[in-house]
Design an enzyme around this catalytic site. Structure first.
Site, mmCIF file in Angstrom:
data_model
loop_
_atom_site.group_PDB
_atom_site.id
_atom_site.type_symbol
_atom_site.label_atom_id
_atom_site.label_comp_id
_atom_site.label_asym_id
_atom_site.label_seq_id
_atom_site.Cartn_x
_atom_site.Cartn_y
_atom_site.Cartn_z
ATOM 1 N N LYS A 230 50.570 36.961 42.480
ATOM 2 C CA LYS A 230 50.046 36.189 43.608
ATOM 3 C C LYS A 230 49.344 34.920 43.126
ATOM 4 O O LYS A 230 49.668 33.822 43.541
ATOM 5 C CB LYS A 230 49.084 37.062 44.442
ATOM 6 N N ARG A 311 41.390 37.891 33.189
ATOM 7 C CA ARG A 311 40.353 38.754 32.642
ATOM 8 C C ARG A 311 40.111 38.380 31.194
ATOM 9 O O ARG A 311 41.066 38.142 30.431
ATOM 10 C CB ARG A 311 40.775 40.231 32.705
ATOM 11 N N GLU A 340 30.669 40.353 30.469
ATOM 12 C CA GLU A 340 30.115 39.424 31.451
ATOM 13 C C GLU A 340 28.721 39.869 31.852
ATOM 14 O O GLU A 340 28.566 41.023 32.273
ATOM 15 C CB GLU A 340 31.045 39.315 32.670
ATOM 16 N N HIS A 359 32.734 33.450 36.084
ATOM 17 C CA HIS A 359 33.618 34.276 36.923
ATOM 18 C C HIS A 359 33.524 33.846 38.397
ATOM 19 O O HIS A 359 33.130 34.608 39.281
ATOM 20 C CB HIS A 359 33.278 35.766 36.767
ATOM 21 N N GLY A 361 36.193 32.445 40.073
ATOM 22 C CA GLY A 361 37.526 32.280 40.667
ATOM 23 C C GLY A 361 37.605 32.659 42.131
ATOM 24 O O GLY A 361 38.234 31.965 42.932
HETATM 25 N N1 LIG Z 1 38.652 34.877 38.149
HETATM 26 C C1 LIG Z 1 38.657 35.457 39.299
HETATM 27 O O1 LIG Z 1 37.696 35.422 40.021
HETATM 28 C C2 LIG Z 1 39.892 36.137 39.759
HETATM 29 C C3 LIG Z 1 40.234 36.117 41.122
HETATM 30 C C4 LIG Z 1 41.396 36.769 41.546
HETATM 31 C C5 LIG Z 1 42.170 37.437 40.607
HETATM 32 N N2 LIG Z 1 41.757 37.456 39.300
HETATM 33 C C6 LIG Z 1 42.563 38.133 38.296
HETATM 34 O O2 LIG Z 1 43.797 37.459 38.201
HETATM 35 C C7 LIG Z 1 44.804 38.349 37.801
HETATM 36 C C8 LIG Z 1 46.010 38.196 38.728
HETATM 37 O O3 LIG Z 1 45.679 38.521 40.057
HETATM 38 P P1 LIG Z 1 46.843 38.588 41.162
HETATM 39 O O4 LIG Z 1 46.173 38.746 42.463
HETATM 40 O O5 LIG Z 1 47.772 37.467 40.968
HETATM 41 O O6 LIG Z 1 47.546 39.930 40.738
HETATM 42 P P2 LIG Z 1 49.098 40.296 40.912
HETATM 43 O O7 LIG Z 1 49.178 41.765 40.732
HETATM 44 O O8 LIG Z 1 49.628 39.700 42.160
HETATM 45 O O9 LIG Z 1 49.787 39.549 39.679
HETATM 46 C C9 LIG Z 1 49.686 39.992 38.370
HETATM 47 C C10 LIG Z 1 51.034 39.756 37.725
HETATM 48 O O10 LIG Z 1 50.913 40.003 36.324
HETATM 49 C C11 LIG Z 1 52.161 40.534 35.913
HETATM 50 N N3 LIG Z 1 52.054 41.165 34.609
HETATM 51 C C12 LIG Z 1 51.680 42.461 34.319
HETATM 52 N N4 LIG Z 1 51.742 42.642 32.972
HETATM 53 C C13 LIG Z 1 52.146 41.473 32.435
HETATM 54 C C14 LIG Z 1 52.395 41.035 31.111
HETATM 55 N N5 LIG Z 1 52.228 41.844 30.056
HETATM 56 N N6 LIG Z 1 52.799 39.761 30.937
HETATM 57 C C15 LIG Z 1 52.972 38.931 31.972
HETATM 58 N N7 LIG Z 1 52.760 39.272 33.246
HETATM 59 C C16 LIG Z 1 52.344 40.529 33.474
HETATM 60 C C17 LIG Z 1 52.549 41.482 37.033
HETATM 61 O O11 LIG Z 1 53.951 41.746 37.020
HETATM 62 C C18 LIG Z 1 52.135 40.676 38.269
HETATM 63 O O12 LIG Z 1 53.223 39.919 38.767
HETATM 64 C C19 LIG Z 1 44.154 39.739 37.779
HETATM 65 O O13 LIG Z 1 43.721 40.006 36.483
HETATM 66 C C20 LIG Z 1 42.936 39.556 38.659
HETATM 67 O O14 LIG Z 1 41.933 40.449 38.355
HETATM 68 C C21 LIG Z 1 40.654 36.830 38.858
HETATM 69 O O1 LIG Z 2 39.733 40.399 40.425
HETATM 70 C C1 LIG Z 2 39.176 39.682 41.261
HETATM 71 O O2 LIG Z 2 39.377 39.799 42.503
HETATM 72 C C2 LIG Z 2 38.291 38.595 40.791
HETATM 73 O O3 LIG Z 2 38.059 38.685 39.449
HETATM 74 C C3 LIG Z 2 37.052 38.400 41.584
HETATM 75 O O4 LIG Z 2 35.990 39.151 41.087
HETATM 76 P P1 LIG Z 2 34.601 39.124 41.868
HETATM 77 O O5 LIG Z 2 34.776 39.865 43.156
HETATM 78 O O6 LIG Z 2 33.629 39.779 40.974
HETATM 79 O O7 LIG Z 2 34.305 37.699 42.111
#
Ligand SMILES: NC(=O)c1ccc[n+]([C@@H]2O[C@H](COP(=O)([O-])OP(=O)(O)OC[C@H]3O[C@@H](n4cnc5c(N)ncnc54)[C@H](O)[C@@H]3O)[C@@H](O)[C@H]2O)c1
Ligand SMILES: O=C(O)[C@H](O)COP(=O)(O)O
Length: 625
Positions: A230, A311, A340, A359, A361
């Protein structure tokens, strides 16, 4: 600082000959959503999904129904509502929704011990990424904690194995912060390329260093998106808008989705060796932990720039420092860290070619309101006994499938309970192999049996152990107990309008305390159907019967002769035991017959002994359903 924030008949139905009853569920079958008897449905939903999720309010209503003398204590609203602990800041709209359903305790910054202390009195816990929901938390919450809601995507801070073992549902909010995370990724990309953070600090320090902060352009550069889910695909879409060439690596991403965005899916090696910029968007799992390490950095294009809003744990942070020092990685923009917050003086954070955010995002007003509503709805739904579309450790079952399967779910559990109580030796001795046969007019592929298998498992395990089984932990618990549950789908000539014609539960390699329950091939076998929307027992061993599976059941095998029913009926009547349903089945006239008698009350030892003493009753068993 922890701060509380506002928050069923003696022969009352005809004895049904086994062949005369309708074999199809009534068309007015109660649905999950519009039940004719809400309190009964609540009970079933509760037993069905998460037995102890039933809100205390409903338990009180049921006990008052059954025991009017207990009406003298009317529980107050706050006593009867479930308690929901929110351990990190959650958007107001979500909190409001939670407060309409439960007592909400917002206690932030709890130490691990404080969290364990509090959790024992909570039905649900809502966290973000800052709360570690460890095995100790599930141990402390055992018996009461039913659902953990992760207000966001990543569930790496929740011990999913422990949650599953304790039968605790974990739900997340996977969609509401996607755009926010993608926007933050783009913000870091651009800020890093143009040294925005460093230049800002320099200006604020009274300097004017125009030559020092010359950046690099993005247009025409190659961005590798690792993890094309996503967030990754939204980052790719935006980067295309900036004129970048976008490639992506994701072992599970559909080629069509990438193609639609003009993105080439490539191998991991190709992605990291050709990219000018690498943006990380995979989940943290055992497979992705430290996937960026000395080896992988060494194959990257010299001068590569890395953005991580996924992460921290996907990068070996010490290796990144080495790669930065060696100039392999020119710059890194990091929103997430292994620990963190990172320790004070952390070399990576302090590196001059690194920009860092705490963090952030998902931290936009819009995303936080969206996430709060998404998780509040999921947690309230789970507490009501509904399955969530965002369940992380339980099968997701579409609402229409749930509605259709509801009466069969009750049947499945009762057949499991019956079958295991027929095993000789008590405590289900030696039950290792169970087979569930589903007969249906539909094609085998068109039948989702996970829910039914879980309920048969529950029916088999709960009477013989202290384990509590639900959809979350059924497979795990069966495996732990060395119980092998296999399934067979048999297509029969019956109306495909109903998902299932009959369910049969067979236990092999065990003796039975009721020999008539053993079929010709040596297995204990019970089979049932849904009739008039209610579960019915239709066969025991080789005998056909037809009795509603309600209350308790007495099974007797007797010589097929006049007067047998009357004798047993008299014994029960004398002891004020109400017979709710009854059916007699036989194989050959005037030989042997089976009498299945539903009773509202549990017969005492004297009544049971008297039944056993009736001449020509060859064997009998009492079963608690
Ligand atoms: N920084 C933040 O605040 C923040 C916010 C939202 C999401 N995130 C993080 O972002 C990441 C992605 O979130 P998302 O909503 O897109 O999740 P998602 O499940 O939609 O996408 C993750 C993708 O990673 C792929 N994947 C799994 N293993 C893999 C590998 N070894 N190599 C390459 N791709 C691989 C999966 O097939 C999937 O398509 C997660 O780790 C989530 O925790 C962080
Ligand atoms: O995986 C997530 O949804 C993000 O890392 C957001 O984390 P937070 O809710 O602690 O901001």
């Amino acid at each position: 600082m922890a701060a509380p924030c506002s928050p069923k008949s003696i022969f009352n139905r005809p004895i049904i000959p086994s062949s005369s009853a309708s074999s199809s569920p009534s068309p007015s079958l109660p649905s999950f959503l519009r039940p004719p008897n809400p309190s009964l449905l609540s009970l079933r939903l509760t037993r069905f999904h998460f037995p102890d999720i039933i809100p205390t309010a409903l338990k009180t209503v049921q006990s008052h129904d059954t025991h009017p003398h207990k009406l003298d204590h009317v529980a107050s609203d706050s006593e009867t509502k479930p308690t929901i602990l929110v351990s990190e800041k959650l958007g107001d709209a979500g909190l409001s929704l939670l407060r309409t359903f439960g007592n909400v305790d917002c206690s932030y910054d709890l130490s691990p011990d404080q969290l364990c202390d509090k959790i024992s009195s909570c039905d649900a816990l809502i966290v973000r990424s800052g709360t570690k929901v460890t095995r100790q938390v599930f141990e402390a919450g055992k018996g009461r904690l039913k659902v953990v809601g992760r207000a966001g995507v990543g569930i790496d801070n929740v011990d999913l194995q422990a949650a599953t073992e304790f039968g605790c549902l974990v739900v997340n909010a996977p969609t509401a912060n996607t755009v926010a995370a993608a926007e933050h990724g783009i913000a870091l990309l651009v800020a890093m390329a143009r040294n925005v953070a460093q230049a800002d600090a320099s200006v604020k320090a009274g300097k004017w260093q125009r030559n020092k902060y010359v950046g690099v352009s993005l247009v025409g550069k190659t961005l590798a998106v690792l993890g094309f889910g996503k967030v990754g695909s939204e980052v790719a879409r935006r980067a295309k808008g900036l004129g970048m060439q976008v490639i992506a690596h994701d072992p599970y991403a559909p080629v069509d989705r990438a193609r639609a965005l003009g993105v080439d899916l490539v191998s991991f090696d190709a992605a990291i060796s050709t990219a000018d910029f690498i943006s990380l968007h995979m989940p943290l799992t055992p497979d992705t932990s430290k996937m960026f390490n000395d080896d992988t950095f060494s194959t990257m294009k010299k001068g590569v720039r890395i953005i991580n809003v996924a992460r921290g744990g996907v990068i070996d942070e010490d290796a990144l420092v080495r790669a930065l020092d060696a100039g392999i990685v020119a710059q890194a923009a990091l929103d997430v860290f292994t620990n963190e917050p990172p320790p004070e003086g952390d070399k990576l954070v302090r590196h001059e070619n690194v920009i860092a955010t705490p963090h952030l995002g998902a931290s936009t007003k819009e995303a936080q309101e969206g996430v709060a509503i998404e998780i509040a709805e999921a947690v309230v739904g789970a507490l009501k006994g509904e399955l969530s579309a965002t369940a992380v450790n339980a099968p997701m079952v579409a609402p229409d499938v749930l509605t259709e399967l509801a009466p069969y779910v009750v049947l499945a559990e009762k057949l499991g309970r019956m079958a295991v109580q027929l095993v000789a030796g008590g405590q289900g001795s030696g039950v290792k192999s169970v087979k569930v046969v589903y007969r249906s007019g539909r094609a085998p592929d068109d039948l989702d049996t996970r829910l039914l298998r879980a309920m048969v498992t529950k029916g088999i395990i709960e009477p013989i152990s202290a384990s509590f089984v639900n959809l979350v932990n059924a497979d795990f618990t069966a495996k732990q107990k060395g119980l092998r549950i296999t399934e067979e789908r048999v297509t029969v000539d019956s109306s495909p309008e109903f998902p299932i014609h009959s369910i049969q539960v067979k236990i092999s390699n065990v003796g039975s305390k009721f020999a008539s329950a053993v079929s010709e091939n040596g297995e204990i076998s019970v089979e049932g159907r849904v009739k008039y929307g209610e579960p019915h027992l239709t066969s025991v061993g080789s005998f056909e019967v037809d009795v509603s599976l309600e209350g308790n059941l007495i099974l007797c095998r007797q010589v097929d002769q006049p007067g047998m029913i009357g004798q047993v009926g008299n014994i029960l009547g004398e002891r004020n035991i109400n017979v709710s349903f009854m059916s007699v089945g036989r194989t050959v006239r005037r030989k042997q017959a089976i009498m299945a008698i539903g009773v509202d009350e549990e017969p005492d030892k004297v009544a049971l002994r008297k039944i056993g003493d009736v001449a020509n009753i060859e064997e009998f068993v009492f079963l608690n359903l």
